[in-house]
Design a protein around this motif. Structure first.
Motif, PDB file in Angstrom:
ATOM      1  N   PRO A 224      -0.175  -4.625  -2.297  1.00  0.00           N
ATOM      2  CA  PRO A 224      -1.214  -3.582  -2.274  1.00  0.00           C
ATOM      3  C   PRO A 224      -0.686  -2.318  -1.609  1.00  0.00           C
ATOM      4  CG  PRO A 224      -2.047  -5.682  -1.430  1.00  0.00           C
ATOM      5  CD  PRO A 224      -0.572  -5.832  -1.549  1.00  0.00           C
ATOM      6  N   ASN A 225      -0.885  -1.161  -2.259  1.00  0.00           N
ATOM      7  CA  ASN A 225      -0.416   0.091  -1.685  1.00  0.00           C
ATOM      8  C   ASN A 225      -1.071   1.253  -2.412  1.00  0.00           C
ATOM      9  OD1 ASN A 225       1.820   1.584  -3.585  1.00  0.00           O
ATOM     10  ND2 ASN A 225       1.662  -0.603  -4.020  1.00  0.00           N
ATOM     11  N   ASN A 226      -0.958   2.438  -1.807  1.00  0.00           N
ATOM     12  CA  ASN A 226      -1.541   3.638  -2.406  1.00  0.00           C
ATOM     13  C   ASN A 226      -0.482   4.605  -2.920  1.00  0.00           C
ATOM     14  OD1 ASN A 226      -4.251   2.914  -1.859  1.00  0.00           O
ATOM     15  ND2 ASN A 226      -3.984   3.524   0.283  1.00  0.00           N
ATOM     16  N   ASN A 227       0.763   4.160  -2.937  1.00  0.00           N
ATOM     17  CA  ASN A 227       1.849   5.021  -3.397  1.00  0.00           C
ATOM     18  C   ASN A 227       2.152   4.694  -4.851  1.00  0.00           C
ATOM     19  OD1 ASN A 227       4.440   6.165  -3.945  1.00  0.00           O
ATOM     20  ND2 ASN A 227       4.775   6.334  -1.739  1.00  0.00           N
ATOM     21  N   LYS A 228       1.882   5.637  -5.744  1.00  0.00           N
ATOM     22  CA  LYS A 228       2.025   5.346  -7.177  1.00  0.00           C
ATOM     23  C   LYS A 228       3.484   5.151  -7.602  1.00  0.00           C
ATOM     24  CE  LYS A 228       2.063  10.197  -8.750  1.00  0.00           C
ATOM     25  NZ  LYS A 228       1.432  11.166  -9.678  1.00  0.00           N
ATOM     26  N   SER A 229       4.442   5.612  -6.782  1.00  0.00           N
ATOM     27  CA  SER A 229       5.845   5.430  -7.147  1.00  0.00           C
ATOM     28  C   SER A 229       6.406   4.094  -6.658  1.00  0.00           C
ATOM     29  CB  SER A 229       6.696   6.575  -6.595  1.00  0.00           C
ATOM     30  OG  SER A 229       6.713   6.559  -5.178  1.00  0.00           O
ATOM     31  N   PHE A 230       5.673   3.414  -5.759  1.00  0.00           N
ATOM     32  CA  PHE A 230       6.118   2.106  -5.272  1.00  0.00           C
ATOM     33  C   PHE A 230       5.787   1.054  -6.327  1.00  0.00           C
ATOM     34  CE2 PHE A 230       4.959  -1.900  -3.096  1.00  0.00           C
ATOM     35  CZ  PHE A 230       6.198  -2.228  -2.573  1.00  0.00           C
ATOM     36  N   ILE A 231       6.816   0.362  -6.834  1.00  0.00           N
ATOM     37  CA  ILE A 231       6.583  -0.594  -7.917  1.00  0.00           C
ATOM     38  C   ILE A 231       6.788  -2.042  -7.501  1.00  0.00           C
ATOM     39  CG2 ILE A 231       7.040   1.060  -9.756  1.00  0.00           C
ATOM     40  CD1 ILE A 231       9.879   0.016  -9.942  1.00  0.00           C
TER      41      ILE A 231
END
Length: 282
Positions: free
Chosen positions: A34-41
């Motif tokens: 879970p995260n809010n960084n769209k570049s973290f895959i």
């Protein structure tokens, strides 16, 4: 100092070879969190060390290459279907209607713009898209002949011209559409570049499209970005901080990137600003 160039969408980026531990093929097998960084895959184990992986395409282009490819594939499928539907409707009218028919290809003018203005660094795909023009223009000319024959009640000629279109122009266009879609799909073989700050342990993984080449740089090869980023460039702080300069290549520039500052907390960034700005260049 030796650099390795990588392709990321329409951009070329450079990393110091000492910043790279390993590159490996991306098999879409990351552990998501879970995260809010769209570049973290996701997270990938490197030597039993969970390493965060970021999509460099999203960081630099605001869209991943996978998403960009999906958009192009969708456009190709839409135009392929629209062109076939347009012809089927016209053919039905030519064969079954005794009323006068006029050439109505205005809705296809956007298709001409689509393939003529199509921009890609993939030379094979660029060639395929350029080859759409000849059979498509030939199709339009033959359609005009068929409409003229229909309006003169020469239905035998109409049938012959329609068969010519189906046997030649439509088949060529279908093959080119399929070839373009195949090239987009097969050409995308992304890799993960595992970076390091100490030469031993992984820092982050960066998803890129492919390896380009390697080059040696000198101090005069690096053009600072200070003047560029001061005027009209809306870059988020993290992206701006990791960009170290431009390197002149034969027909374009490459962006030199310092992976050690990617997603570094602001307070740490400030305390190490001198070190990160220098980045061992001078």
């Amino acid at each position: 100092m030796e650099l390795i160039n990588f392709k990321v969408g329409c951009k070329t980026i450079s990393l110091k070879i000492l910043d790279i531990l390993l590159t490996e093929r991306f098999d879409n097998n990351l552990t998501t969190l879970p995260n809010n960084n769209k570049s973290f895959i996701g997270v990938k184990d490197y030597m039993d060390i969970p390493t965060p992986v970021f999509d460099l395409g999203i960081i630099l282009n605001n869209i991943s290459t996978e998403q960009s490819n999906a958009h192009i594939l969708k456009q190709l499928r839409i135009w392929q279907e629209k062109l076939l539907n347009w012809f089927n409707t016209l053919q039905s009218n030519l064969l079954n209607s005794s009323a006068s028919i006029s050439s109505n290809d205005a809705e296809l003018q956007d298709f001409i713009l689509f393939y003529k203005e199509f921009n890609t660094d993939n030379e094979d795909l660029k060639l395929t898209m350029s080859r759409l023009n000849e059979p498509f223009q030939s199709l339009l000319e033959t359609v005009k002949e068929a409409i003229s024959a229909h309006n003169q009640s020469d239905y035998k000629q109409v049938s012959a011209l329609l068969e010519k279109i189906k046997r030649s122009n439509l088949i060529q266009l279908e093959r080119l559409f399929e070839s373009a879609k195949e090239q987009i799909t097969l050409d995308y073989k992304p890799i993960i570049v595992f970076t390091t700050k100490d030469g031993l342990n992984p820092h982050v993984g960066l998803l890129v499209d492919k390896v380009e080449d390697n080059i040696d740089y000198k101090k005069e090869d690096i053009k600072p970005l200070d003047k560029l980023t001061e005027v009209g460039f809306d870059l988020d702080p993290q992206t701006k901080n990791m960009m170290r300069g431009l390197i002149k290549l034969p027909q374009k520039h490459s962006v030199l990137i310092d992976p050690s500052v990617i997603f570094k907390p602001t307070q740490i960034e400030e305390s190490e600003s001198e070190e990160t700005q220098a980045y061992g260049l001078f």
